[in-house]
Scaffold this active site. Structure first.
Site, PDB file in Angstrom:
ATOM      1  N   ASP A  47      28.556  41.820  -6.101  1.00 22.66           N
ATOM      2  CA  ASP A  47      29.887  41.893  -5.667  1.00 22.66           C
ATOM      3  C   ASP A  47      30.810  41.197  -6.579  1.00 22.66           C
ATOM      4  O   ASP A  47      30.632  39.934  -7.184  1.00 22.66           O
ATOM      5  CB  ASP A  47      30.275  41.241  -4.337  1.00 22.66           C
ATOM      6  N   GLU A 229      30.359  44.140   5.566  1.00 18.10           N
ATOM      7  CA  GLU A 229      30.307  43.105   4.527  1.00 18.10           C
ATOM      8  C   GLU A 229      31.637  43.339   3.864  1.00 18.10           C
ATOM      9  O   GLU A 229      32.471  43.976   3.993  1.00 18.10           O
ATOM     10  CB  GLU A 229      29.306  43.332   3.587  1.00 18.10           C
TER      11      GLU A 229
HETATM   12  C1  FRU Z   1      27.290  42.630  -0.582  1.00 23.03           C
HETATM   13  C2  FRU Z   1      26.557  41.320  -0.274  1.00 23.03           C
HETATM   14  C3  FRU Z   1      27.507  40.154   0.607  1.00 23.03           C
HETATM   15  C4  FRU Z   1      26.963  38.953   0.002  1.00 23.03           C
HETATM   16  C5  FRU Z   1      26.520  39.167  -1.295  1.00 23.03           C
HETATM   17  C6  FRU Z   1      25.052  38.479  -1.529  1.00 23.03           C
HETATM   18  O1  FRU Z   1      26.878  43.140  -1.540  1.00 23.03           O
HETATM   19  O2  FRU Z   1      25.357  41.535   0.379  1.00 23.03           O
HETATM   20  O3  FRU Z   1      27.642  40.393   1.994  1.00 23.03           O
HETATM   21  O4  FRU Z   1      27.861  37.973   0.319  1.00 23.03           O
HETATM   22  O5  FRU Z   1      26.250  40.394  -1.389  1.00 23.03           O
HETATM   23  O6  FRU Z   1      25.019  38.513  -2.818  1.00 23.03           O
END
Ligand code: FRU
Length: 506
Positions: A47, A229
């Site tokens: 992300d 998310e």
């Molecule tokens: C989304 C996610 C988020 C988390 C991060 C962990 O892709 O799963 O929810 O904070 O990636 O790397």
């Protein structure tokens, strides 16, 4: 120094220099390396995080694992740009610590120093992120994700974690993460939009340190094929009226499988979000845009950027030095279609700086197949292709190489549907869900169809109808695509075709 030692030292020094310069020469030129998209020099990313514009610099932090090309203990990597196009990777901003890994989150400019973390009149940049405790997770506890803050007093260069972390403790929800914070001017308070399993929970705070629950949204609306998310909440202008947008990423359960970004349009009153519509809407229908959110502190402009991958196969895509990249930054706006309001997304205007003079063709009659390269000269990606036509028949744009591998981007006139087909795109064997034909509805009712394709060496982004329909897709041909054809079995006239090579950002 005796002669032998001197010779040895010099030889070692020269060979170190040579290794370094050949590394530098190869860097960003590897097979599949995106040429107009940000990707880390090396190792894993997912992300985008903490995106904030400050003092003329665009900050892009990102989920980063510096020790491997697969997901692991998360750090915040950091890159900066002066123009939203060229990126410089910076030292890692946040490292894991005793409270856990550094998961996704956001960053704000605390102009009024509400946090008291500023010094000598210097406003702090404050990052709000999730601390993910891997031990708590292993032990089967339900409170292993908590929200913490860090601040910077040197324009985002270095970051200090706040001593009183975490600032928002988990009430017992296994998925409790990805805080996106904004200043709610009307009530002089910060609003945190947090993903809490199958819904969004809004919190407010006067100082970024003390948080109070405001409300929940979404357990009974939208797509719920997976966990919610990376949310985002912001207002967009609708002819002088404020309309609120709530972005919610969901994994899995996307329209074409795996992870994807949905959005809601509605109203936010400082306490709760009320949606205008209850149908599920996708910001990007393709399989390869996820965790997308917007930059903070950009005034009236809202600029969105996502991770250009999918959790179905992100860990196994066939790249070597690095794994995964970000999408092109996209400007978000609203558009009325009939009685409803939708989001549109367009590549940021800054991208035009990479463009060479376009080749423009008018009234191109396509019967069966039209070879774009025949009019433009040798095709070498990345390129931008803009088409406008009356969609009376099926149409496709075919990227291909000499090995007969191809990606087909098209419009199905009967179904009123866009599609991208990568079933024969080359290297597809690394994961069973990768190959496929993916579809997206045409939302526009306009008589003319305009679309832009931003084609990098291993991705295509489709912006159709002024960005009402968007699709992002990656591909891995065994040799670079060097042909672009337009196909139409029944024959079609392209009113205007514009083709421009794009310069690499590296
Ligand atoms: C989304 C996610 C988020 C988390 C991060 C962990 O892709 O799963 O929810 O904070 O990636 O790397």
């Amino acid at each position: 120094m005796n002669k032998k030692i001197w010779l040895f030292t010099t030889a070692t020094f020269i060979s170190a220099l040579l290794v370094r310069s050949s590394y530098a020469q190869q860097l960003y030129k590897e097979m599949y390396r995106p040429q107009i998209h940000f990707s880390p020099k090396e190792k894993w990313t997912n992300d985008p995080n903490g995106m904030v514009y400050y003092n003329g610099t665009w900050h892009l932090f990102f989920q980063y694992y510096p020790d491997s090309t697969v997901w692991g203990p998360m750090h915040w990597g950091h890159a900066t740009s002066k123009d939203l196009v060229h990126w410089q990777q910076q030292p890692i901003a946040l490292y894991p610590d005793s409270l856990g890994y550094i998961f996704s989150g956001s960053a704000v400019v605390d102009k009024n120093n509400t946090s008291g973390l500023g010094k000598n009149g210097q406003a702090p940049l404050v990052a709000i992120f999730t601390h993910h405790d891997p031990h708590g997770e292993k032990e089967g506890r339900n409170n292993f994700q908590n929200q913490s803050i860090a601040y910077s007093l040197d324009n985002g260069k270095t970051w200090k974690k706040y001593a009183g972390n975490p600032v928002l403790k988990n009430p017992g929800i296994t998925d409790f993460r990805d805080p996106k914070v904004m200043w709610y001017e009307q009530q002089h308070k910060w609003i945190m939009t947090l993903a809490t399993k199958d819904r969004i929970t809004f919190y407010s705070s006067p100082d970024l340190k003390n948080w109070t629950k405001e409300s929940e949204f979404g357990s009974d609306v939208g797509a719920h094929g997976g966990v919610w998310e990376c949310p985002d909440l912001f207002a967009l202008d609708d002819n002088g009226k404020k309309i609120w947008v709530l972005i919610v990423n969901v994994n899995p359960g996307g329209p074409n499988g795996g992870s994807a970004t949905q959005y809601f349009i509605g109203d936010f009153d400082g306490n709760k979000f009320t949606p205008l519509y209850r149908d599920t809407r996708w910001l990007d229908y393709g399989p390869d845009e996820y965790a997308g959110i917007t930059w903070s502190n950009t005034g009236n402009r809202k600029i969105f950027l996502g991770w250009m991958s999918n959790w179905l196969y992100a860990n196994v895509v066939p790249t070597k030095t690095w794994r995964n990249a970000m999408t092109i930054p996209r400007e978000l706006k609203l558009k009325h279609v009939g009685k409803e309001i939708f989001i549109t997304q367009q590549p940021v205007a800054e991208l035009n700086t990479l463009q060479s003079k376009p080749v423009v063709l008018q009234n191109v009659k396509v019967k069966n197949s039209f070879d774009v390269g025949a009019s433009t000269g040798k095709i070498a990606l990345p390129v931008r292709l803009d088409l406008s036509l009356v969609p009376s028949k099926d149409l496709s744009v075919i990227l291909s190489n000499n090995a007969g591998e191809q990606v087909v981007i098209g419009y199905d006139n009967q179904k009123k549907e866009y599609f991208i087909d990568r079933t024969k795109s080359g290297n597809i064997s690394f994961q069973k869900d990768f190959a496929g034909r993916h579809v997206a509805p045409r939302i526009s009712r306009a008589s003319d169809l305009n679309c832009s394709l931003i084609i990098d060496v291993s991705s295509v982004e489709l912006f159709a109808d002024g960005g009402l329909t968007g699709m992002t897709e990656t591909f891995f041909p065994t040799s670079p695509f060097n042909n672009i054809r337009i196909g139409s079995a029944e024959g079609i006239v392209i009113k205007k075709l514009s083709y421009s090579p794009l310069r690499s950002i590296w």
